[in-house]
Write a protein that holds these residues in place. Structure first.
Motif, PDB file in Angstrom:
ATOM      1  N   HIS A 143       0.829  -1.269  -0.037  1.00 53.18           N
ATOM      2  CA  HIS A 143       0.146  -0.088  -0.031  1.00 53.18           C
ATOM      3  C   HIS A 143       0.787   1.338  -0.006  1.00 53.18           C
ATOM      4  CE1 HIS A 143      -3.518  -2.501   0.408  1.00 53.18           C
ATOM      5  NE2 HIS A 143      -2.984  -3.158   1.520  1.00 53.18           N
ATOM      6  N   VAL A 144       1.930   1.177   0.197  1.00 55.95           N
ATOM      7  CA  VAL A 144       3.106   2.097   0.106  1.00 55.95           C
ATOM      8  C   VAL A 144       3.088   2.665  -1.198  1.00 55.95           C
ATOM      9  CG1 VAL A 144       5.175   2.996   0.470  1.00 55.95           C
ATOM     10  CG2 VAL A 144       4.143   1.756   2.312  1.00 55.95           C
ATOM     11  N   LYS A 145       2.789   3.952  -1.505  1.00 50.40           N
ATOM     12  CA  LYS A 145       2.844   4.476  -3.018  1.00 50.40           C
ATOM     13  C   LYS A 145       4.110   4.695  -3.471  1.00 50.40           C
ATOM     14  CE  LYS A 145       0.763   7.740  -6.443  1.00 50.40           C
ATOM     15  NZ  LYS A 145      -0.238   8.514  -6.632  1.00 50.40           N
ATOM     16  N   ASP A 146       4.964   5.194  -2.605  1.00 49.78           N
ATOM     17  CA  ASP A 146       6.251   5.793  -2.990  1.00 49.78           C
ATOM     18  C   ASP A 146       7.167   6.061  -1.746  1.00 49.78           C
ATOM     19  OD1 ASP A 146       8.188   6.131  -4.783  1.00 49.78           O
ATOM     20  OD2 ASP A 146       7.461   7.944  -5.696  1.00 49.78           O
ATOM     21  N   ILE A 147       8.458   5.963  -2.068  1.00 50.20           N
ATOM     22  CA  ILE A 147       9.462   6.458  -1.387  1.00 50.20           C
ATOM     23  C   ILE A 147       9.989   7.911  -1.662  1.00 50.20           C
ATOM     24  CG2 ILE A 147      11.830   6.067  -0.045  1.00 50.20           C
ATOM     25  CD1 ILE A 147      11.269   3.127  -0.797  1.00 50.20           C
ATOM     26  N   ILE A 148       9.561   9.020  -0.915  1.00 47.56           N
ATOM     27  CA  ILE A 148       9.834  10.468  -1.580  1.00 47.56           C
ATOM     28  C   ILE A 148      10.713  11.125  -0.499  1.00 47.56           C
ATOM     29  CG2 ILE A 148       7.697  10.146  -2.806  1.00 47.56           C
ATOM     30  CD1 ILE A 148       6.227  11.967  -0.471  1.00 47.56           C
ATOM     31  N   THR A 149      11.144  12.366  -0.854  1.00 46.40           N
ATOM     32  CA  THR A 149      11.891  13.140   0.002  1.00 46.40           C
ATOM     33  C   THR A 149      10.844  14.304   0.714  1.00 46.40           C
ATOM     34  OG1 THR A 149      11.981  14.823  -1.760  1.00 46.40           O
ATOM     35  CG2 THR A 149      13.957  13.091  -1.737  1.00 46.40           C
ATOM     36  N   ILE A 150      11.380  14.918   1.396  1.00 47.41           N
ATOM     37  CA  ILE A 150      10.730  15.977   2.039  1.00 47.41           C
ATOM     38  C   ILE A 150       9.999  16.926   1.231  1.00 47.41           C
ATOM     39  CG2 ILE A 150      12.480  17.116   3.205  1.00 47.41           C
ATOM     40  CD1 ILE A 150       8.962  16.441   4.823  1.00 47.41           C
ATOM     41  N   GLY A 151      11.010  17.299   0.300  1.00 49.12           N
ATOM     42  CA  GLY A 151      10.863  18.286  -0.919  1.00 49.12           C
ATOM     43  C   GLY A 151       9.480  17.810  -1.518  1.00 49.12           C
ATOM     44  N   GLN A 152       9.476  16.530  -1.692  1.00 51.22           N
ATOM     45  CA  GLN A 152       8.456  15.972  -2.770  1.00 51.22           C
ATOM     46  C   GLN A 152       7.051  15.896  -1.757  1.00 51.22           C
ATOM     47  OE1 GLN A 152      10.636  12.340  -3.623  1.00 51.22           O
ATOM     48  NE2 GLN A 152      10.111  12.636  -5.681  1.00 51.22           N
ATOM     49  N   PHE A 153       7.163  15.789  -0.518  1.00 52.94           N
ATOM     50  CA  PHE A 153       6.139  15.907   0.271  1.00 52.94           C
ATOM     51  C   PHE A 153       5.508  17.142   0.298  1.00 52.94           C
ATOM     52  CE2 PHE A 153       4.396  16.629   4.785  1.00 52.94           C
ATOM     53  CZ  PHE A 153       3.503  15.800   4.907  1.00 52.94           C
ATOM     54  N   TYR A 154       6.260  18.149   0.349  1.00 56.78           N
ATOM     55  CA  TYR A 154       5.454  19.767   0.566  1.00 56.78           C
ATOM     56  C   TYR A 154       5.348  20.033  -0.878  1.00 56.78           C
ATOM     57  CZ  TYR A 154       8.336  20.545   4.848  1.00 56.78           C
ATOM     58  OH  TYR A 154       8.607  20.523   6.210  1.00 56.78           O
ATOM     59  N   GLU A 155       5.717  19.265  -2.061  1.00 50.19           N
ATOM     60  CA  GLU A 155       5.181  19.527  -3.255  1.00 50.19           C
ATOM     61  C   GLU A 155       3.674  19.129  -3.358  1.00 50.19           C
ATOM     62  OE1 GLU A 155       7.636  17.929  -6.492  1.00 50.19           O
ATOM     63  OE2 GLU A 155       9.198  19.131  -5.979  1.00 50.19           O
ATOM     64  N   LEU A 156       3.503  17.615  -2.762  1.00 50.30           N
ATOM     65  CA  LEU A 156       2.274  17.079  -2.630  1.00 50.30           C
ATOM     66  C   LEU A 156       1.128  18.051  -1.661  1.00 50.30           C
ATOM     67  CD1 LEU A 156       3.154  13.355  -2.118  1.00 50.30           C
ATOM     68  CD2 LEU A 156       2.242  14.554  -4.251  1.00 50.30           C
ATOM     69  N   ALA A 157       1.710  18.730  -0.933  1.00 51.55           N
ATOM     70  CA  ALA A 157       0.884  19.279   0.347  1.00 51.55           C
ATOM     71  C   ALA A 157       0.524  20.799  -0.519  1.00 51.55           C
ATOM     72  CB  ALA A 157       1.763  19.687   1.409  1.00 51.55           C
ATOM     73  N   ALA A 158       1.178  21.001  -1.424  1.00 47.05           N
ATOM     74  CA  ALA A 158       0.724  22.373  -2.255  1.00 47.05           C
ATOM     75  C   ALA A 158      -0.883  22.655  -2.383  1.00 47.05           C
ATOM     76  CB  ALA A 158       1.575  22.646  -3.490  1.00 47.05           C
ATOM     77  N   GLY A 159      -1.408  23.732  -2.318  1.00 41.11           N
ATOM     78  CA  GLY A 159      -2.825  23.885  -2.612  1.00 41.11           C
ATOM     79  C   GLY A 159      -3.423  24.598  -1.458  1.00 41.11           C
ATOM     80  N   GLU A 160      -4.307  25.266  -1.776  1.00 41.65           N
ATOM     81  CA  GLU A 160      -5.390  25.910  -0.908  1.00 41.65           C
ATOM     82  C   GLU A 160      -6.118  24.973  -0.137  1.00 41.65           C
ATOM     83  OE1 GLU A 160      -8.715  29.209  -0.358  1.00 41.65           O
ATOM     84  OE2 GLU A 160      -7.386  29.401  -1.885  1.00 41.65           O
ATOM     85  N   GLY A 161      -6.343  24.785   1.345  1.00 38.29           N
ATOM     86  CA  GLY A 161      -7.199  24.130   1.942  1.00 38.29           C
ATOM     87  C   GLY A 161      -6.210  22.876   2.235  1.00 38.29           C
ATOM     88  N   THR A 162      -5.042  22.882   2.413  1.00 35.89           N
ATOM     89  CA  THR A 162      -4.093  21.710   2.877  1.00 35.89           C
ATOM     90  C   THR A 162      -3.786  22.074   4.456  1.00 35.89           C
ATOM     91  OG1 THR A 162      -3.389  21.562   0.766  1.00 35.89           O
ATOM     92  CG2 THR A 162      -2.100  20.559   2.693  1.00 35.89           C
ATOM     93  N   GLN A 163      -4.117  20.923   5.288  1.00 36.92           N
ATOM     94  CA  GLN A 163      -3.673  21.013   6.662  1.00 36.92           C
ATOM     95  C   GLN A 163      -2.524  19.906   6.769  1.00 36.92           C
ATOM     96  OE1 GLN A 163      -5.037  22.817   9.354  1.00 36.92           O
ATOM     97  NE2 GLN A 163      -5.787  24.167   7.497  1.00 36.92           N
ATOM     98  N   ILE A 164      -1.182  20.459   7.334  1.00 38.18           N
ATOM     99  CA  ILE A 164      -0.345  19.296   7.627  1.00 38.18           C
ATOM    100  C   ILE A 164      -0.339  19.024   9.303  1.00 38.18           C
ATOM    101  CG2 ILE A 164       2.154  18.899   7.970  1.00 38.18           C
ATOM    102  CD1 ILE A 164       2.531  20.718   5.585  1.00 38.18           C
ATOM    103  N   ILE A 165      -0.456  17.611   9.562  1.00 41.33           N
ATOM    104  CA  ILE A 165      -0.822  17.073  10.911  1.00 41.33           C
ATOM    105  C   ILE A 165       0.488  16.307  11.275  1.00 41.33           C
ATOM    106  CG2 ILE A 165      -2.527  15.880  12.348  1.00 41.33           C
ATOM    107  CD1 ILE A 165      -4.529  16.816  10.393  1.00 41.33           C
ATOM    108  N   PHE A 166       0.922  16.446  12.296  1.00 41.67           N
ATOM    109  CA  PHE A 166       1.987  15.648  12.930  1.00 41.67           C
ATOM    110  C   PHE A 166       1.928  14.943  14.103  1.00 41.67           C
ATOM    111  CE2 PHE A 166       6.073  14.757  14.575  1.00 41.67           C
ATOM    112  CZ  PHE A 166       6.914  14.520  13.691  1.00 41.67           C
ATOM    113  N   VAL A 167       1.816  13.464  14.080  1.00 43.02           N
ATOM    114  CA  VAL A 167       1.235  12.797  15.039  1.00 43.02           C
ATOM    115  C   VAL A 167       2.693  12.154  15.809  1.00 43.02           C
ATOM    116  CG1 VAL A 167      -0.961  12.378  14.316  1.00 43.02           C
ATOM    117  CG2 VAL A 167       0.701  10.816  14.002  1.00 43.02           C
TER     118      VAL A 167
END
Length: 167
Positions: A143-167
């Motif tokens: 179920h793991v789609k990919d192994i990504i860098t934090i930069g790629q993670f931030y690219e995926l987070a782009a867009g209005e209405g995005t919330q980043i949640i750290f648990v």
């Protein structure tokens, strides 16, 4: 002041960096809840959180018994940290926690990952942590789609209405 309807949450980016039951399940419950509500959900597992998506470890998660101020004994009394250091105590507490979760029909990690991805959610592993621990793509759940860098993670987070949640 604008209300929530003016700026709805469209996407949640959940970061899980620990492998104890309570943190892993917090991430999974939030991600599953998001996809059930039609919210885009992406979960990024890093550092020890990788255990939750690693085939060898995902069924061996434990509840932290040392340094866990919210842990309570039956009856509500605080759980003494020193007791958590005794052999078998962490395994016993973890078994009790898993038993309570089963009673509530909370699925095991692998089934939760399947529910999330079937609902359109995405699961990612952190490239830095994967390299640190000497892991490979085949070590992870399908179920793991990919192994990504934090930069790629931030690219995926782009867009209005995005919330980043750290648990």
């Amino acid at each position: 002041m604008a209300n929530a309807q003016d700026h709805p949450i469209k996407k949640v980016m959940i970061i899980c960096a620990k492998a104890n039951l309570e943190d892993v399940y917090a991430a999974l419950v939030m991600a599953n809840g998001a996809v059930m509500e039609g919210i885009e959900a992406k979960v990024f597992f890093t550092f020890f959180g990788l255990d939750a998506i690693t085939k060898k470890q995902m069924k061996r998660l434990h509840t932290a018994t040392v340094g866990n101020p919210g842990l309570r004994m039956p009856g509500g009394l605080p759980f003494p940290t020193l007791l958590g250091m005794l052999p078998g105590v962490e395994a016993g507490v973890s078994a009790m926690m898993k038993s309570q979760m089963e009673k509530l029909d909370i699925p095991p990690v692998d089934e939760f990952l399947e529910l999330i991805t079937a609902g359109g959610g995405e699961i990612y592993a952190c490239k830095l942590a994967v390299e640190m621990f000497g892991l490979k793509k085949e070590d992870f759940s399908e179920h793991v789609k990919d192994i990504i860098t934090i930069g790629q993670f931030y690219e995926l987070a782009a867009g209005e209405g995005t919330q980043i949640i750290f648990v």
